[in-house]
Design a protein around this motif. Structure first.
Motif, PDB file in Angstrom:
ATOM      1  N   THR A   6       0.840  -1.197   0.000  1.00 34.69           N
ATOM      2  CA  THR A   6       0.000   0.000   0.000  1.00 34.69           C
ATOM      3  C   THR A   6       0.877   1.250   0.000  1.00 34.69           C
ATOM      4  OG1 THR A   6      -0.093   0.181   2.418  1.00 34.69           O
ATOM      5  CG2 THR A   6      -1.744  -1.223   1.356  1.00 34.69           C
ATOM      6  N   ALA A   7       0.245   2.384  -0.228  1.00 31.89           N
ATOM      7  CA  ALA A   7       0.928   3.674  -0.077  1.00 31.89           C
ATOM      8  C   ALA A   7       0.798   4.079   1.387  1.00 31.89           C
ATOM      9  CB  ALA A   7       0.312   4.717  -1.004  1.00 31.89           C
ATOM     10  N   ALA A   8       1.671   3.528   2.210  1.00 30.89           N
ATOM     11  CA  ALA A   8       1.557   3.668   3.660  1.00 30.89           C
ATOM     12  C   ALA A   8       2.140   4.998   4.141  1.00 30.89           C
ATOM     13  CB  ALA A   8       2.266   2.499   4.340  1.00 30.89           C
ATOM     14  N   PHE A   9       2.052   5.188   5.447  1.00 29.77           N
ATOM     15  CA  PHE A   9       2.622   6.370   6.103  1.00 29.77           C
ATOM     16  C   PHE A   9       3.711   5.908   7.066  1.00 29.77           C
ATOM     17  CE2 PHE A   9      -1.705   7.442   5.004  1.00 29.77           C
ATOM     18  CZ  PHE A   9      -1.634   8.746   4.527  1.00 29.77           C
ATOM     19  N   GLU A  10       4.870   6.559   7.015  1.00 30.85           N
ATOM     20  CA  GLU A  10       5.886   6.327   8.028  1.00 30.85           C
ATOM     21  C   GLU A  10       5.744   7.400   9.110  1.00 30.85           C
ATOM     22  OE1 GLU A  10       9.808   5.846   6.435  1.00 30.85           O
ATOM     23  OE2 GLU A  10       9.198   4.199   5.107  1.00 30.85           O
ATOM     24  N   VAL A  11       5.972   6.989  10.352  1.00 37.82           N
ATOM     25  CA  VAL A  11       5.711   7.854  11.506  1.00 37.82           C
ATOM     26  C   VAL A  11       7.039   8.390  12.040  1.00 37.82           C
ATOM     27  CG1 VAL A  11       4.659   8.001  13.788  1.00 37.82           C
ATOM     28  CG2 VAL A  11       3.677   6.468  12.047  1.00 37.82           C
ATOM     29  N   LEU A  12       7.202   9.696  11.976  1.00 33.69           N
ATOM     30  CA  LEU A  12       8.410  10.357  12.474  1.00 33.69           C
ATOM     31  C   LEU A  12       8.094  11.078  13.777  1.00 33.69           C
ATOM     32  CD1 LEU A  12       9.773  12.031   9.201  1.00 33.69           C
ATOM     33  CD2 LEU A  12      10.174   9.705  10.042  1.00 33.69           C
ATOM     34  N   VAL A  13       8.916  10.816  14.791  1.00 35.26           N
ATOM     35  CA  VAL A  13       8.740  11.484  16.083  1.00 35.26           C
ATOM     36  C   VAL A  13      10.100  12.016  16.533  1.00 35.26           C
ATOM     37  CG1 VAL A  13       7.906  11.290  18.448  1.00 35.26           C
ATOM     38  CG2 VAL A  13       6.901   9.852  16.658  1.00 35.26           C
ATOM     39  N   PRO A  14      10.205  13.303  16.856  1.00 35.13           N
ATOM     40  CA  PRO A  14      11.473  13.819  17.389  1.00 35.13           C
ATOM     41  C   PRO A  14      11.791  13.160  18.731  1.00 35.13           C
ATOM     42  CG  PRO A  14      10.042  15.610  16.652  1.00 35.13           C
ATOM     43  CD  PRO A  14       9.202  14.370  16.662  1.00 35.13           C
ATOM     44  N   PHE A  15      13.077  12.880  18.934  1.00 36.30           N
ATOM     45  CA  PHE A  15      13.528  12.256  20.176  1.00 36.30           C
ATOM     46  C   PHE A  15      14.608  13.151  20.780  1.00 36.30           C
ATOM     47  CE2 PHE A  15      16.097   9.365  22.750  1.00 36.30           C
ATOM     48  CZ  PHE A  15      15.130   8.614  23.409  1.00 36.30           C
ATOM     49  N   ARG A  16      14.323  13.668  21.995  1.00 35.44           N
ATOM     50  CA  ARG A  16      15.279  14.550  22.663  1.00 35.44           C
ATOM     51  C   ARG A  16      16.197  13.727  23.561  1.00 35.44           C
ATOM     52  NH1 ARG A  16      12.151  18.223  25.243  1.00 35.44           N
ATOM     53  NH2 ARG A  16      12.459  19.911  23.736  1.00 35.44           N
ATOM     54  N   LEU A  17      17.491  13.797  23.272  1.00 34.16           N
ATOM     55  CA  LEU A  17      18.471  13.089  24.088  1.00 34.16           C
ATOM     56  C   LEU A  17      18.710  13.838  25.394  1.00 34.16           C
ATOM     57  CD1 LEU A  17      19.054  12.286  20.995  1.00 34.16           C
ATOM     58  CD2 LEU A  17      21.291  11.566  21.841  1.00 34.16           C
ATOM     59  N   GLU A  18      19.407  13.192  26.289  1.00 35.10           N
ATOM     60  CA  GLU A  18      19.680  13.801  27.590  1.00 35.10           C
ATOM     61  C   GLU A  18      20.543  15.045  27.473  1.00 35.10           C
ATOM     62  OE1 GLU A  18      21.342  10.353  29.503  1.00 35.10           O
ATOM     63  OE2 GLU A  18      19.470   9.938  30.576  1.00 35.10           O
ATOM     64  N   ASP A  19      21.336  15.145  26.389  1.00 33.88           N
ATOM     65  CA  ASP A  19      22.173  16.334  26.215  1.00 33.88           C
ATOM     66  C   ASP A  19      21.442  17.458  25.487  1.00 33.88           C
ATOM     67  OD1 ASP A  19      22.040  15.430  23.625  1.00 33.88           O
ATOM     68  OD2 ASP A  19      24.185  15.058  23.382  1.00 33.88           O
ATOM     69  N   GLY A  20      20.163  17.254  25.165  1.00 34.91           N
ATOM     70  CA  GLY A  20      19.369  18.294  24.533  1.00 34.91           C
ATOM     71  C   GLY A  20      19.280  18.196  23.022  1.00 34.91           C
ATOM     72  N   ARG A  21      20.129  17.401  22.404  1.00 30.67           N
ATOM     73  CA  ARG A  21      20.035  17.231  20.957  1.00 30.67           C
ATOM     74  C   ARG A  21      18.757  16.478  20.606  1.00 30.67           C
ATOM     75  NH1 ARG A  21      25.470  14.523  18.925  1.00 30.67           N
ATOM     76  NH2 ARG A  21      24.584  15.046  16.884  1.00 30.67           N
ATOM     77  N   ILE A  22      18.264  16.722  19.398  1.00 31.02           N
ATOM     78  CA  ILE A  22      17.040  16.064  18.945  1.00 31.02           C
ATOM     79  C   ILE A  22      17.347  15.278  17.673  1.00 31.02           C
ATOM     80  CG2 ILE A  22      14.703  16.411  18.059  1.00 31.02           C
ATOM     81  CD1 ILE A  22      14.514  18.920  19.782  1.00 31.02           C
ATOM     82  N   LEU A  23      17.015  14.003  17.702  1.00 30.76           N
ATOM     83  CA  LEU A  23      17.163  13.151  16.523  1.00 30.76           C
ATOM     84  C   LEU A  23      15.773  12.713  16.075  1.00 30.76           C
ATOM     85  CD1 LEU A  23      19.407  11.691  14.750  1.00 30.76           C
ATOM     86  CD2 LEU A  23      18.785   9.639  16.051  1.00 30.76           C
ATOM     87  N   ILE A  24      15.490  12.870  14.807  1.00 31.68           N
ATOM     88  CA  ILE A  24      14.216  12.409  14.265  1.00 31.68           C
ATOM     89  C   ILE A  24      14.259  10.889  14.158  1.00 31.68           C
ATOM     90  CG2 ILE A  24      12.615  12.540  12.332  1.00 31.68           C
ATOM     91  CD1 ILE A  24      12.923  15.133  13.949  1.00 31.68           C
ATOM     92  N   VAL A  25      13.245  10.232  14.723  1.00 32.47           N
ATOM     93  CA  VAL A  25      13.183   8.767  14.716  1.00 32.47           C
ATOM     94  C   VAL A  25      12.010   8.319  13.850  1.00 32.47           C
ATOM     95  CG1 VAL A  25      12.831   6.690  16.107  1.00 32.47           C
ATOM     96  CG2 VAL A  25      14.256   8.558  16.982  1.00 32.47           C
ATOM     97  N   ASP A  26      12.316   7.459  12.894  1.00 27.96           N
ATOM     98  CA  ASP A  26      11.278   6.821  12.078  1.00 27.96           C
ATOM     99  C   ASP A  26      10.856   5.559  12.824  1.00 27.96           C
ATOM    100  OD1 ASP A  26       9.695   5.576  10.199  1.00 27.96           O
ATOM    101  OD2 ASP A  26      11.040   5.968   8.514  1.00 27.96           O
ATOM    102  N   ARG A  27       9.683   5.615  13.463  1.00 25.32           N
ATOM    103  CA  ARG A  27       9.258   4.529  14.347  1.00 25.32           C
ATOM    104  C   ARG A  27       8.626   3.359  13.603  1.00 25.32           C
ATOM    105  NH1 ARG A  27       5.333   5.251  17.783  1.00 25.32           N
ATOM    106  NH2 ARG A  27       6.201   3.623  19.130  1.00 25.32           N
ATOM    107  N   GLY A  28       8.321   3.507  12.347  1.00 31.80           N
ATOM    108  CA  GLY A  28       7.668   2.432  11.603  1.00 31.80           C
ATOM    109  C   GLY A  28       6.585   2.997  10.704  1.00 31.80           C
ATOM    110  N   TRP A  29       5.666   2.148  10.295  1.00 32.95           N
ATOM    111  CA  TRP A  29       4.659   2.585   9.336  1.00 32.95           C
ATOM    112  C   TRP A  29       3.267   2.121   9.731  1.00 32.95           C
ATOM    113  CZ3 TRP A  29       1.781  -1.061   6.593  1.00 32.95           C
ATOM    114  CH2 TRP A  29       2.260  -2.377   6.629  1.00 32.95           C
ATOM    115  N   VAL A  30       2.291   2.839   9.193  1.00 32.74           N
ATOM    116  CA  VAL A  30       0.882   2.487   9.376  1.00 32.74           C
ATOM    117  C   VAL A  30       0.214   2.496   8.006  1.00 32.74           C
ATOM    118  CG1 VAL A  30       0.664   3.304  11.748  1.00 32.74           C
ATOM    119  CG2 VAL A  30       0.336   4.907   9.861  1.00 32.74           C
ATOM    120  N   PRO A  31      -0.786   1.639   7.804  1.00 30.51           N
ATOM    121  CA  PRO A  31      -1.473   1.614   6.506  1.00 30.51           C
ATOM    122  C   PRO A  31      -2.383   2.821   6.348  1.00 30.51           C
ATOM    123  CG  PRO A  31      -2.523   0.100   8.025  1.00 30.51           C
ATOM    124  CD  PRO A  31      -1.294   0.615   8.729  1.00 30.51           C
TER     125      PRO A  31
END
Length: 284
Positions: free
Chosen positions: A99-124
């Motif tokens: 299918t033409a699914a959606f991937e879910v991106l959620v910002p993740f803030r590390l303990e040092d304050g940096r933020i890494l975008i995390v692709d947690r997976g996909w939903v239909p």
């Protein structure tokens, strides 16, 4: 050189010139396919080296203020921090589950304050197909996350941007421009989720492993070489056919007239009969 030979030589020279040009084109295409095969082999070697490596800290591979080394792509990274679900984004039109699914991106803030975008997976896609029916929430509070580092993606040629919490590609500068604390977002890499501790109540569709298919590039390269050889073989066949046909014509021209065959004998009999008839007429 005779008048008859001159046009033939010119024509044959044209044949050879066409074969040479065709061979040059085939050589170029073959070289291109060899280069693509080498590039694909390097990609597979990189995945094989990094994919199951021991996870390290983000700062070990991407120190703050630096960028992701291409040689570190796919390397696992372990981080501790918290998700920022309020800035969740969906990447539309991703090929998962047929299918033409959606991937879910959620910002993740590390303990040092940096933020890494995390692709947690996909939903239909949902019934409306413009958005999913539901998206499982990430774990709350402090979470230990393991991800594999990936470089960001380019924007689409159409220049699409954020639309109702959806984006066309994982373009990190675009994401940094729309999430809170965007200046802290790492813009040279994002993380493809491997695991979360504690695990969420509901998991998303797992991201696909990278393909191990080397592709058809090597076979295509060899095919182009064979095509070049076949071009010369075909031209040689055409020239040989013309030579054989000309030789047969020359032999027919040089063959003496047949004076003993049945046609010649019938002609002589006919002439003799005519002479006898003429003598009889004169004798009367």
């Amino acid at each position: 050189m005779s008048r008859r030979t001159a046009p033939t030589a010119v024509r044959w020279s044209g044949y050879v010139a066409v074969a040479v040009l065709f061979a040059i084109a085939c050589a170029f295409l073959s070289h291109w396919q060899f280069e693509r095969n080498e590039s694909r082999a390097a990609e597979l070697e990189l995945v094989d080296r990094n994919y199951d490596a021991v996870p390290v800290g983000l700062a070990d591979l991407v120190p703050e203020g630096s960028t992701l080394d291409p040689e570190d792509e796919w390397h696992p990274v372990v981080m501790t921090g918290e998700y920022l679900p309020a800035d969740q984004l969906l990447v539309r039109n991703r090929p998962h589950g047929g299918t033409a699914a959606f991937e879910v991106l959620v910002p993740f803030r590390l303990e040092d304050g940096r933020i890494l975008i995390v692709d947690r997976g996909w939903v239909p896609p949902g019934e409306s197909s413009r958005e999913p029916d539901a998206v499982a929430a990430p774990p709350e509070g402090t979470v230990e996350v393991t991800v594999r580092l990936r470089p960001g993606e380019a924007l689409t040629s159409s220049g699409e941007s954020v639309d109702g919490g959806q984006i066309p590609t994982i373009n990190l500068p675009l994401i940094a421009a729309v999430v809170a604390d965007g200046e802290r977002v790492e813009q040279s890499a994002y993380g493809a989720l491997v695991s979360e501790q504690p695990a969420p109540a509901t998991t998303l569709g797992a991201l696909d492993d990278p393909s191990a298919d080397p592709g058809p590039h090597l076979s295509y390269a060899i095919q182009w070489i064979l095509f070049a050889i076949m071009g010369f073989v075909f031209i040689g066949y055409m020239i040989r056919t013309e030579i054989r046909a000309r030789r047969d014509d020359d032999e027919d021209d040089e063959k003496p007239a047949d004076t003993t065959g049945p046609i010649a004998r019938r002609r002589r009999d006919h002439d003799a009969d005519a002479e006898d008839a003429l003598v009889d007429a004169l004798g009367r």
